[in-house]
Design an enzyme around this catalytic site. Structure first.
Site, PDB file in Angstrom:
ATOM      1  CD  GLU A 133      -2.222   1.326   3.125  1.00 36.88           C
ATOM      2  OE1 GLU A 133      -3.303   1.341   3.450  1.00 36.88           O
ATOM      3  OE2 GLU A 133      -1.257   1.453   3.889  1.00 36.88           O
ATOM      4  CG  ASP A 170      -9.277  -1.359   4.811  1.00 35.28           C
ATOM      5  OD1 ASP A 170      -8.155  -0.722   5.131  1.00 35.28           O
ATOM      6  OD2 ASP A 170      -9.043  -1.589   4.047  1.00 35.28           O
TER       7      ASP A 170
END
Length: 378
Positions: free
Chosen positions: A69, A262
């Protein structure tokens, strides 16, 4: 339906900071200072670190590891800031330590490594792969492919996207997108999704630049993701769960069916999709709902929520990141009732300090780039 008045078609990127009254000098300083504070200066808020003459990594300061990420985010930030040295350092580190060449995940990247390069896991996380692919395409278009194999950016992007949708067709392995419904998975082995992984504006570009035989898939994936978000986001609050089944219902099997860390990225993603492609008028409605839900809440009191808005006692782990993504949603609702309020709150919020700064400040820099008209298609 995609309208042909987004930045992809016009080449014009809205500078909401300027539209809302900030000067060119103030905006340029905001971009420069944020980039330098996170990447260049040896200060306490840095999240990028260099190793030797040619390597660098993004540190998840809350979990003390390096994640796909963060590495893919850092590469996207570097190409937007025209910093080829940092981009190449991050990509070298990624290929050296994260790339997997054997087993069912060959062709993917290990989602977590130690700062020394040891793999903490041998599974991938699809949000990293999709950001790697587009950052590599942008690098190829902005700087050109290099003669060294590792810097043949466009080839790596095409190969990665091919793996993402074809892995496992001839034996061991799993694709990252479900081949039937064209939806991105949370991880390749599991048949459910993460709404914040859905980047239809990326897939529109993959449909132009991926291997020719794969392009129809990506066009379908863009449309599928826009439709999926409509059923995954709550019809009144606009909030999305962290994990959701393919029918859009929250997947709370492991406690991830709520609006939490998230989920924040959904607002940012619909803002950028609208800016680049005017992806769907529904995105304006969604931005208004999300911003409206938080309009009477202070960042110090942001919490975990059920997607219907019911709050938990647990506070948000990343309130600065949530401020940033809610501001980025203003790109989909420039004249909306809460757009200016969210951008001004973000403008007046400093980058985060302390152990949890990594995720917040990644989202922060993306918002600075997007709201200043500097998150561009290359």
């Amino acid at each position: 339906m995609v309208q042909k008045d987004g930045a992809f078609y016009t080449g014009q990127y809205r500078n909401l900071f300027k539209e809302y009254g900030y000067s060119d000098a103030e905006i340029a300083a905001k971009v420069k200072n944020t980039w330098e504070e996170l990447f260049i200066l040896e200060g306490p808020n840095r999240i990028y670190f260099e190793v030797g003459d040619d390597l660098g990594y993004m540190l998840d300061t809350g979990n003390h590891d390096v994640r796909t990420e963060g590495m893919s985010y850092g590469m996207m930030m570097a190409v937007q800031m025209d910093d080829k040295d940092i981009f190449d350092r991050l990509w070298r580190w990624t290929m050296k330590y994260m790339y997997m060449t054997e087993g069912k995940h060959a062709g993917y990247f290990a989602w977590s490594c130690s700062p020394e390069g040891k793999k903490n896991a041998y599974g991938p996380a699809p949000d990293g792969e999709e950001y790697f692919a587009l950052a590599l395409f942008f690098a190829a278009h902005r700087w050109g492919d290099g003669e060294d194999e590792v810097f043949n950016y466009s080839k790596h992007a095409k190969d990665l996207l091919h793996t993402c949708i074809h892995n496992g067709e001839d034996g061991e392995g799993y694709p990252m997108w479900n081949p039937d419904n064209k939806l991105i998975k949370f991880v390749p082995e599991f048949e459910y999704s993460d709404p914040s992984y859905h980047l239809p504006h990326f897939y529109e570009l993959f449909a132009l630049w991926a291997n020719e035989e794969d392009r129809p898939f990506w066009k379908e994936a863009a449309a599928a993701s826009r439709e999926y978000l409509k059923i995954a986001c709550h019809p009144e609050t606009g909030l999305a769960p962290e994990y959701a089944f393919y029918d859009g219902t929250p997947n709370d099997e492991r406690g991830f069916g709520h609006f939490f860390s998230d989920s924040y990225r959904v607002a940012a993603n619909i803002g950028l999709d609208y800016e680049w492609f005017r992806g769907d008028e529904w995105e304006t409605e969604l931005a208004n709902k999300i911003q409206g839900f938080f309009a009477d809440k202070e960042p110090s009191d942001y919490r975990r929520y059920k997607i219907d808005g019911t709050p938990f006692e647990e506070k948000s782990l990343h309130p600065v990141g949530l401020v940033a993504t809610n501001a980025m949603a203003s790109l989909a609702t420039v004249d909306g009732p809460y757009a200016r309020q969210n951008v001004e709150l973000f403008w007046n919020t400093p980058v985060r300090s302390g152990d949890r700064r990594y995720y917040d400040n990644c989202l922060y820099l993306f918002a600075v780039l997007a709201l200043s008209g500097n998150f561009k298609i290359w």
